[in-house]
Design an enzyme around this catalytic site. Structure first.
Site, PDB file in Angstrom:
ATOM      1  CG  ASP A   1      -1.997   1.043   1.167  1.00 12.42           C
ATOM      2  OD1 ASP A   1      -2.323   1.501   0.060  1.00 12.42           O
ATOM      3  OD2 ASP A   1      -2.529   1.407   2.234  1.00 12.42           O
ATOM      4  N   GLY A   2       0.412   2.283  -0.684  1.00 12.33           N
ATOM      5  CA  GLY A   2       1.095   3.573  -0.635  1.00 12.33           C
ATOM      6  C   GLY A   2       1.679   4.040  -1.946  1.00 12.33           C
ATOM      7  CG  ASN A   3       2.272   1.387  -5.258  1.00 11.47           C
ATOM      8  OD1 ASN A   3       3.187   1.230  -4.455  1.00 11.47           O
ATOM      9  ND2 ASN A   3       1.813   0.407  -6.014  1.00 11.47           N
ATOM     10  N   GLY A   4       0.202   5.363  -4.574  1.00 14.99           N
ATOM     11  CA  GLY A   4      -0.346   6.644  -4.977  1.00 14.99           C
ATOM     12  C   GLY A   4       0.194   7.796  -4.146  1.00 14.99           C
TER      13      GLY A   4
ATOM     14  CG  HIS B   1       0.236   1.971  -9.645  1.00 18.93           C
ATOM     15  ND1 HIS B   1      -0.123   1.603  -8.366  1.00 18.93           N
ATOM     16  CD2 HIS B   1      -0.785   2.739 -10.126  1.00 18.93           C
ATOM     17  CE1 HIS B   1      -1.318   2.099  -8.075  1.00 18.93           C
ATOM     18  NE2 HIS B   1      -1.734   2.799  -9.132  1.00 18.93           N
TER      19      HIS B   1
ATOM     20  CD  GLU C   1     -12.674  -5.060  -1.815  1.00 20.99           C
ATOM     21  OE1 GLU C   1     -11.485  -5.384  -2.036  1.00 20.99           O
ATOM     22  OE2 GLU C   1     -13.501  -5.818  -1.275  1.00 20.99           O
TER      23      GLU C   1
ATOM     24  CG  LEU D   1       9.639 -17.414  -2.545  1.00 16.48           C
ATOM     25  CD1 LEU D   1      10.366 -16.410  -1.646  1.00 16.48           C
ATOM     26  CD2 LEU D   1       8.862 -16.660  -3.624  1.00 16.48           C
TER      27      LEU D   1
ATOM     28  NE  ARG E   1      -3.036  -1.300   4.434  1.00 16.13           N
ATOM     29  CZ  ARG E   1      -4.256  -1.313   3.973  1.00 16.13           C
ATOM     30  NH1 ARG E   1      -5.102  -2.222   4.395  1.00 16.13           N
ATOM     31  NH2 ARG E   1      -4.654  -0.426   3.072  1.00 16.13           N
TER      32      ARG E   1
ATOM     33  NE  ARG F   1      -8.141   0.490   5.194  1.00 16.59           N
ATOM     34  CZ  ARG F   1      -7.702   1.735   5.246  1.00 16.59           C
ATOM     35  NH1 ARG F   1      -7.496   2.315   6.428  1.00 16.59           N
ATOM     36  NH2 ARG F   1      -7.439   2.402   4.133  1.00 16.59           N
ATOM     37  CB  ILE F   2      -6.319  -7.308   7.065  1.00 19.59           C
ATOM     38  CG1 ILE F   2      -7.746  -7.638   7.509  1.00 19.59           C
ATOM     39  CG2 ILE F   2      -5.362  -7.387   8.236  1.00 19.59           C
ATOM     40  CD1 ILE F   2      -7.881  -9.066   8.022  1.00 19.59           C
TER      41      ILE F   2
ATOM     42  CD  GLU G   1       2.468 -13.084  16.093  1.00 19.67           C
ATOM     43  OE1 GLU G   1       2.507 -11.883  16.440  1.00 19.67           O
ATOM     44  OE2 GLU G   1       1.965 -13.981  16.809  1.00 19.67           O
TER      45      GLU G   1
END
Length: 254
Positions: free
Chosen positions: A32-35, A49, A79, A143, A200, A206-207, A219
């Site tokens: 989260d946080g690209n914008g 992005h 969403e 991986l 996050r 929040r998730i 965790e």
């Protein structure tokens, strides 16, 4: 040269079974946080992005070096379709670019790629490319990278419930045999161990409808830093925090 991580476990694997208790077997990240990263620099959102995509490369490198076996990245939530059409087109184009140009490199590094979510919403052409990426890397033993695309945790539970209900309706399943393990086997992440650690970025706590069932005993670490700034040092710091936690899985402390 790929880093040896050992063979990928087959079938359902309980969480928290890493050979080194300080290293989670499965790390899931809400990127989260690209914008905001782009806005703080006076750049268009697509620049954020793109920078976030580079952070994915650094994150993958760090996960492999640290011995993490499964890495799930929340790349596009269900969403996210509500965003403006131009941004959705930018995100889709970026996804297509990296699938076309990065999969061969990940394959050489023995990374197995899986996509979870309603990927059909991206259209048949891109779905075909995603399927080819999964097929190409299916037998890799390094991986396992799961990209959550058009994914929503509630919908994941709903589709699993429908599948179980249909089996009951067909007379193939006794309702009294339905348990948590059966539900897990019908989720989109079937066969993948539940995440030990959910991270996050961007200061949000929040998730956001991510791996709701699977994260029951994970965790959580919430970072103030924005996703495009995520690097190997950040990853190491997160693992250090995780290593100090005592995981009880609902049991009382000794």
């Amino acid at each position: 040269m790929p880093l040896p991580l050992g063979a990928v476990a087959q079938g359902a694997v309980p969480a928290g079974t890493s050979t080194d208790g300080s290293v989670p077997q499965h790390v899931a990240i809400i990127m989260d946080g690209n914008g905001r990263w782009a806005a703080s620099r006076g750049l268009p959102r697509i620049a954020g992005h793109r920078a976030g995509a580079e952070a994915v490369t650094r994150c993958l490198r760090a996960a492999r070096r640290q011995g993490v076996e499964y890495l799930t990245l929340y790349a596009f939530s269900s969403e996210n379709w509500r965003r403006g059409p131009d941004e959705v087109a930018d995100l889709t184009g970026l996804l297509r670019f990296y699938v076309r140009h990065k999969v061969a490199e990940l394959h050489r590094e023995q990374v197995r790629i899986l996509f979870v979510g309603e990927v059909h919403r991206f259209g048949s052409d891109l779905c075909d490319e995603l399927a080819r990426a999964e097929q190409l890397t299916a037998h890799n033993t390094g991986l396992t990278l799961l990209l959550a695309l058009s994914y929503g945790g509630r919908n994941d539970i709903v589709q699993a419930t429908k599948a179980i209900a249909r089996a009951v309706q067909r007379g193939e399943l006794d309702p009294d045999t339905i348990d948590e393990n059966m539900m897990s086997r019908h989720l989109l992440t079937a066969g993948i161990p539940d995440p030990d650690l959910v991270v996050r970025t961007s200061g949000e706590h929040r998730i956001s409808n991510f791996l709701l069932w699977q994260s029951a005993y994970a965790e959580f670490v919430f970072l103030d830093s924005l996703w495009p700034d995520f690097d190997e040092t950040t990853f190491a710091q997160v693992l250090e925090i995780y290593g100090r936690r005592e995981r009880r899985f609902g049991a009382r402390p000794a």
